[in-house]
Scaffold this active site. Structure first.
Site, short mmCIF file in Angstrom:
data_model
loop_
_atom_site.label_atom_id
_atom_site.label_comp_id
_atom_site.label_asym_id
_atom_site.label_seq_id
_atom_site.Cartn_x
_atom_site.Cartn_y
_atom_site.Cartn_z
N GLN A 139 -57.58 19.87 40.74
CA GLN A 139 -56.20 20.08 41.14
C GLN A 139 -56.10 20.65 42.55
O GLN A 139 -55.14 20.39 43.28
CB GLN A 139 -55.50 21.00 40.14
N HIS A 199 -55.17 18.55 45.66
CA HIS A 199 -53.81 18.10 45.95
C HIS A 199 -53.37 18.50 47.35
O HIS A 199 -52.70 17.74 48.04
CB HIS A 199 -52.81 18.68 44.93
N GLU A 258 -47.81 25.65 36.12
CA GLU A 258 -47.42 24.26 35.86
C GLU A 258 -48.35 23.61 34.84
O GLU A 258 -47.91 23.07 33.82
CB GLU A 258 -47.45 23.49 37.18
N HIS A 259 -49.64 23.61 35.13
CA HIS A 259 -50.65 23.03 34.23
C HIS A 259 -51.49 24.15 33.64
O HIS A 259 -51.98 25.00 34.39
CB HIS A 259 -51.60 22.09 34.98
N ASP A 318 -51.73 13.78 34.26
CA ASP A 318 -51.21 13.34 35.55
C ASP A 318 -51.10 11.83 35.63
O ASP A 318 -50.19 11.31 36.29
CB ASP A 318 -52.13 13.81 36.68
N HIS A 361 -1.96 28.99 28.59
CA HIS A 361 -2.86 28.55 27.52
C HIS A 361 -2.19 28.74 26.16
O HIS A 361 -2.27 27.89 25.27
CB HIS A 361 -4.17 29.36 27.55
#
Length: 438
Positions: free
Chosen positions: A250, A253, A318-319, A352, A412
């Site tokens: 990862q 990235h 995230e992961h 992914d 109302h």
């Protein structure tokens, strides 16, 4: 006790970087809003050296791109899309419409209505993220979105054929070759040649994520997704090689990617630190992964499973790759994560690329309040009500009138009173006069 064997950048450094990104994005959004296509072309030329006659691909250009792929490449794309479409459809099937009579003569319900137009951003400048086309375009189409615009930046000075193929096979109605903030702005705000959409989805770098944040409200967004993050939770039931592979897989990235090891084994932690260095000496993408690991990598050692769960929830990554003797412990107890990958046989890369779950997931601790992209993100759940009898209208009206009186909402209250007068045969109920009990 929780202790760090390695820490990433401090909060002050991250805040300074965020401020620069915010300012840059503000300028681009303002320019596109004011000058439309001219600004889009200017930024595309500056950042991507890309200024074609038309950013939108024709049918002939799409088919020409697809024709450059091998039969195996097309088969692999179709296989991945079959997995993702299948899971998205199963998710859609769980979303049932509702209509129920809550009181005699009172019917309430909800409908699931797809968003009309969606813009899907597919990252592709450094790495052509083919899978992002499946995750966004295909999921939107399963949800029933009528118009899906998909865009990706040029790759090495041209549309990336596999991304174009994935967009087309997923069902995109319009395909643009345009990247960065200017692409997001063009889809969200509209230009002379690009009609605006109602919602922007898809992952991206820090600039794309910031653009989505600033545009939220003018259009909908899925979530703030990017830059990517990974957390590996491991004990001594696995080895350092597996941990290092999953961290660096990862980290490649981009240089801002956090990659964190959380373990209750100091021996594994130290072995992983050494193994990361060994793998960086042979990894083809080490020039990026090494920076990410040096600046954002962390190694955290805990004493107990309770500490590990608490720290993992605090990180809200995230992961989350769980490789422990009892990975289901984290499935049962964790509450903050984008997606869990349970056991050593699976991994983040499966999610992914191909396994079927969506890879557009919350980052920067957004997992505390949202899950990832799924078919439901493209659907509005809208309620309706129907009152079938005079008696029901008068009964609800009496309660409503008294409640409006408590809030000093005279107008109302009269909405309720007129129904009591007409349907409850109570002509004495006057303007602004709350209906008495009974």
């Amino acid at each position: 006790m929780i202790r760090y064997l390695k820490k990433g950048r401090d909060v002050e450094a991250l805040a300074a970087a965020d401020a620069k990104v915010r300012s840059t994005v503000e300028d681009i959004l303002r320019a596109v809003g004011e000058r439309g296509d001219d600004a889009v072309r200017e930024y595309s030329s500056r950042f991507d050296n890309w200024s074609p006659a038309d950013f939108r691909l024709t049918d002939e250009q799409i088919q020409a791109a697809i024709a450059t792929l091998s039969p195996q490449e097309l088969a692999d794309i179709r296989f991945a899309q079959a997995q993702i479409r299948g899971f998205a459809q199963k998710q859609r099937d769980t979303m049932v419409e509702l209509e129920v009579e809550t009181l005699p003569g009172v019917v309430l319900g909800h409908k699931h209505i797809p968003v009309n137009a969606v813009g899907c951003y597919i990252p592709g400048g450094k790495y052509p993220l083919i899978a992002s086309a499946h995750m966004s375009v295909l999921t939107a189409k399963v949800a029933g979105v009528k118009r899906v615009v998909a865009t990706a930046p040029p790759f090495l000075g041209a549309p990336h054929p596999a991304i174009v193929a994935a967009m087309h096979l997923a069902g995109a109605d319009e395909i643009l070759v345009l990247g960065g903030v200017q692409a997001v702005a063009a889809m969200a705000l509209g230009t002379g040649t690009i009609a605006p959409v109602d919602m922007i989805v898809g992952p991206g770098n820090m600039y794309v994520a910031e653009a989505k944040r600033q545009l939220f409200g003018r259009v909908g967004i899925d979530l703030l997704a990017g830059p990517t993050e990974t957390l590996v939770i491991a004990d001594d039931s696995v080895d350092a090689e597996l941990c290092a592979v999953d961290l660096l897989g990862q980290a490649e990235h981009g240089p801002t990617t956090p990659a964190v090891l959380l373990t209750n084994s100091e021996a594994l932690a130290r072995a992983t630190l050494a193994e990361v260095e060994r793998q960086l000496s042979i990894l083809p993408t080490a020039d990026i992964a090494r920076v990410a690991w040096a600046e954002n990598g962390e190694v955290i050692v805990c004493d107990t499973p309770d500490e590990m769960v608490a720290k993992a929830d605090e990180l809200a990554s995230e992961h989350v790759q769980v490789m422990t003797r009892d990975p289901d412990l984290f499935l049962r107890r964790m509450t903050n994560y984008g997606a869990l990958f349970l056991g050593p046989r699976t991994n983040v890369s499966f999610g992914d690329k191909v396994i079927g779950t969506n890879h557009t997931l919350p980052t920067n601790k957004a997992a505390r309040y949202t899950g990832g992209l799924w078919v439901g993100k493209f659907i509005k759940t809208c309620t309706y009500q129907r009152v079938l009898t005079d008696e029901a209208s008068a009964t609800i009206g009496a309660y409503c009138s008294r409640l409006c009186h408590m809030e000093n909402f005279a107008g109302h209250g009269e909405q309720a009173n007129i129904r009591v007068r007409r349907y409850g045969k109570r002509p004495e109920v006057a303007w602004y006069e709350p209906v008495a009990a009974g």
